[in-house]
Motif scaffolding. Structure first.
Motif, PDB file in Angstrom:
ATOM      1  N   GLY A  29       0.771  -1.050  -0.032  1.00  0.00           N
ATOM      2  CA  GLY A  29      -0.330   0.497  -0.121  1.00  0.00           C
ATOM      3  C   GLY A  29       0.650   1.358  -0.202  1.00  0.00           C
ATOM      4  N   PHE A  30       1.718   1.141  -0.635  1.00  0.00           N
ATOM      5  CA  PHE A  30       2.809   2.190  -0.256  1.00  0.00           C
ATOM      6  C   PHE A  30       3.661   2.366  -2.122  1.00  0.00           C
ATOM      7  N   ASN A  31       1.761   3.173  -2.192  1.00  0.00           N
ATOM      8  CA  ASN A  31       2.024   3.374  -3.605  1.00  0.00           C
ATOM      9  C   ASN A  31       3.025   4.285  -4.242  1.00  0.00           C
ATOM     10  N   ILE A  32       3.994   4.019  -5.205  1.00  0.00           N
ATOM     11  CA  ILE A  32       5.412   5.215  -5.438  1.00  0.00           C
ATOM     12  C   ILE A  32       4.642   6.282  -6.358  1.00  0.00           C
ATOM     13  N   GLU A  33       5.259   7.518  -5.850  1.00  0.00           N
ATOM     14  CA  GLU A  33       4.841   8.769  -6.528  1.00  0.00           C
ATOM     15  C   GLU A  33       6.258   8.785  -6.952  1.00  0.00           C
ATOM     16  N   GLY A  34       6.982   8.679  -6.748  1.00  0.00           N
ATOM     17  CA  GLY A  34       8.592   9.029  -7.627  1.00  0.00           C
ATOM     18  C   GLY A  34       9.927   8.489  -7.226  1.00  0.00           C
ATOM     19  N   ASP A  35      11.240   8.440  -7.951  1.00  0.00           N
ATOM     20  CA  ASP A  35      11.850   7.628  -7.545  1.00  0.00           C
ATOM     21  C   ASP A  35      13.371   8.256  -8.552  1.00  0.00           C
ATOM     22  N   PHE A  36      13.602   8.969  -6.703  1.00  0.00           N
ATOM     23  CA  PHE A  36      14.531   9.860  -7.918  1.00  0.00           C
ATOM     24  C   PHE A  36      15.997   9.611  -7.604  1.00  0.00           C
ATOM     25  N   PRO A  37      16.992   9.746  -8.366  1.00  0.00           N
ATOM     26  CA  PRO A  37      18.381   8.826  -7.930  1.00  0.00           C
ATOM     27  C   PRO A  37      19.306  10.540  -7.009  1.00  0.00           C
ATOM     28  N   GLY A  38      19.696  10.449  -6.615  1.00  0.00           N
ATOM     29  CA  GLY A  38      20.349  10.819  -5.553  1.00  0.00           C
ATOM     30  C   GLY A  38      21.822  11.542  -5.508  1.00  0.00           C
ATOM     31  N   THR A  39      23.046  10.980  -4.833  1.00  0.00           N
ATOM     32  CA  THR A  39      24.160  11.602  -5.782  1.00  0.00           C
ATOM     33  C   THR A  39      24.986  10.430  -5.453  1.00  0.00           C
ATOM     34  N   ASN A  40      26.185  10.665  -5.441  1.00  0.00           N
ATOM     35  CA  ASN A  40      27.776   9.715  -5.203  1.00  0.00           C
ATOM     36  C   ASN A  40      27.752  10.893  -4.168  1.00  0.00           C
ATOM     37  N   TRP A  41      28.168   9.885  -3.500  1.00  0.00           N
ATOM     38  CA  TRP A  41      28.781  10.976  -2.081  1.00  0.00           C
ATOM     39  C   TRP A  41      30.228  10.368  -1.581  1.00  0.00           C
ATOM     40  N   ASN A  42      31.222  10.906  -0.480  1.00  0.00           N
ATOM     41  CA  ASN A  42      32.034   9.992  -0.045  1.00  0.00           C
ATOM     42  C   ASN A  42      30.870   9.415   1.132  1.00  0.00           C
ATOM     43  N   PRO A  43      30.537   8.059   1.277  1.00  0.00           N
ATOM     44  CA  PRO A  43      30.093   7.375   2.168  1.00  0.00           C
ATOM     45  C   PRO A  43      30.749   6.917   3.289  1.00  0.00           C
ATOM     46  N   GLY A  52      30.398  -2.370  -0.073  1.00  0.00           N
ATOM     47  CA  GLY A  52      31.164  -1.657  -1.151  1.00  0.00           C
ATOM     48  C   GLY A  52      31.125  -0.308  -1.408  1.00  0.00           C
ATOM     49  N   PRO A  53      32.570  -0.733  -3.170  1.00  0.00           N
ATOM     50  CA  PRO A  53      33.003   0.885  -2.843  1.00  0.00           C
ATOM     51  C   PRO A  53      31.429   1.585  -3.850  1.00  0.00           C
ATOM     52  N   ASN A  54      31.385   2.989  -4.674  1.00  0.00           N
ATOM     53  CA  ASN A  54      30.906   3.280  -5.834  1.00  0.00           C
ATOM     54  C   ASN A  54      29.374   2.967  -4.969  1.00  0.00           C
ATOM     55  N   LEU A  55      28.769   3.328  -4.583  1.00  0.00           N
ATOM     56  CA  LEU A  55      27.741   3.340  -3.545  1.00  0.00           C
ATOM     57  C   LEU A  55      26.882   4.744  -3.943  1.00  0.00           C
ATOM     58  N   GLU A  56      25.710   5.191  -4.228  1.00  0.00           N
ATOM     59  CA  GLU A  56      25.058   6.138  -4.533  1.00  0.00           C
ATOM     60  C   GLU A  56      23.397   6.146  -3.421  1.00  0.00           C
ATOM     61  N   THR A  57      22.401   6.752  -3.707  1.00  0.00           N
ATOM     62  CA  THR A  57      20.919   6.973  -3.116  1.00  0.00           C
ATOM     63  C   THR A  57      20.071   7.075  -4.056  1.00  0.00           C
ATOM     64  N   PHE A 137      13.312  23.545   3.868  1.00  0.00           N
ATOM     65  CA  PHE A 137      13.569  21.914   4.410  1.00  0.00           C
ATOM     66  C   PHE A 137      15.504  22.905   5.389  1.00  0.00           C
ATOM     67  N   MET A 138      16.248  23.175   6.434  1.00  0.00           N
ATOM     68  CA  MET A 138      17.672  23.862   6.450  1.00  0.00           C
ATOM     69  C   MET A 138      18.759  21.858   6.897  1.00  0.00           C
ATOM     70  N   ILE A 139      19.557  21.727   6.569  1.00  0.00           N
ATOM     71  CA  ILE A 139      20.533  21.000   7.657  1.00  0.00           C
ATOM     72  C   ILE A 139      20.770  21.091   9.189  1.00  0.00           C
ATOM     73  N   ASN A 140      20.868  20.313  10.122  1.00  0.00           N
ATOM     74  CA  ASN A 140      21.014  20.747  10.964  1.00  0.00           C
ATOM     75  C   ASN A 140      22.482  19.812  11.853  1.00  0.00           C
ATOM     76  N   ILE A 148      23.073  15.770   3.341  1.00  0.00           N
ATOM     77  CA  ILE A 148      23.480  17.575   3.030  1.00  0.00           C
ATOM     78  C   ILE A 148      23.064  17.393   1.643  1.00  0.00           C
ATOM     79  N   GLU A 149      23.398  16.572   1.138  1.00  0.00           N
ATOM     80  CA  GLU A 149      23.440  16.869  -0.851  1.00  0.00           C
ATOM     81  C   GLU A 149      23.017  16.262  -1.106  1.00  0.00           C
ATOM     82  N   ILE A 150      21.064  16.026  -0.846  1.00  0.00           N
ATOM     83  CA  ILE A 150      20.302  16.013  -1.601  1.00  0.00           C
ATOM     84  C   ILE A 150      19.459  16.878  -0.914  1.00  0.00           C
ATOM     85  N   ILE A 151      19.278  17.671   0.398  1.00  0.00           N
ATOM     86  CA  ILE A 151      18.386  18.303   0.664  1.00  0.00           C
ATOM     87  C   ILE A 151      17.272  19.205  -0.592  1.00  0.00           C
TER      88      ILE A 151
END
Length: 161
Positions: A29-43, A52-57, A137-140, A148-151
């Protein structure tokens, strides 16, 4: 009522497993409204050691607003999927469920931590990642590096909170 989402961290988004995750939430029942790429970042190194390496959000927003009971289920479903899809006791996907409110953006967790608040309507813990003023929205001081990178992506959805 709250706008809900999950953030997924992985290096395996081209797999059938990712589609299974989306199909699973849809079936609950959690129907998807949007599926968006985040970023590659330094995890953090813990994520690299585990997944593993090359993680994305990626961020998946769900249709409609959900009540507190549905938010508890979203957290449970996320935990169950992480455990189910483990390989050699390591997660393939890190699934972070959360919700947007008039006060900010919150992530849910099943892991107790003194910095996290306990929800009054369940045994789950929350951590505020973004504060909210009248129009954004603002980071805290609690904001994780990947958020931080996907605000900006969340600011595009602020009117849904």
């Amino acid at each position: 009522m709250y706008k809900t989402f999950i953030t997924i961290i992985s290096n395996n988004f081209d797999s059938k497993e990712y589609q299974k995750i989306k199909d699973f939430f849809d079936s609950k029942g959690f129907n998807i409204e949007g599926d968006f790429p985040g970023t590659n970042w330094n995890p953090p190194y813990q994520y690299i050691e585990e997944m593993g390496p090359n993680l994305e959000t990626r961020i998946i927003f769900f249709n409609g607003n959900k009540n507190k009971e549905q938010i508890i289920l979203l957290n449970k479903y996320s935990q169950d999927l992480e455990k189910k899809d483990m390989v050699n006791n390591k997660r393939v996907f890190n699934i972070n469920p959360g919700f947007l409110s008039e006060n900010g953006m919150y992530l849910l967790s099943h892991k107790p931590n003194e910095a996290r608040g306990r929800l009054p309507f369940g045994v789950y813990f929350i951590e505020k990642q973004y504060d909210k003023d009248d129009d954004s929205f603002m980071i805290n001081h609690n904001t994780f590096s990947e958020y931080i990178e996907i605000i900006d992506l969340f600011n595009n959805y602020k009117e849904c909170a």
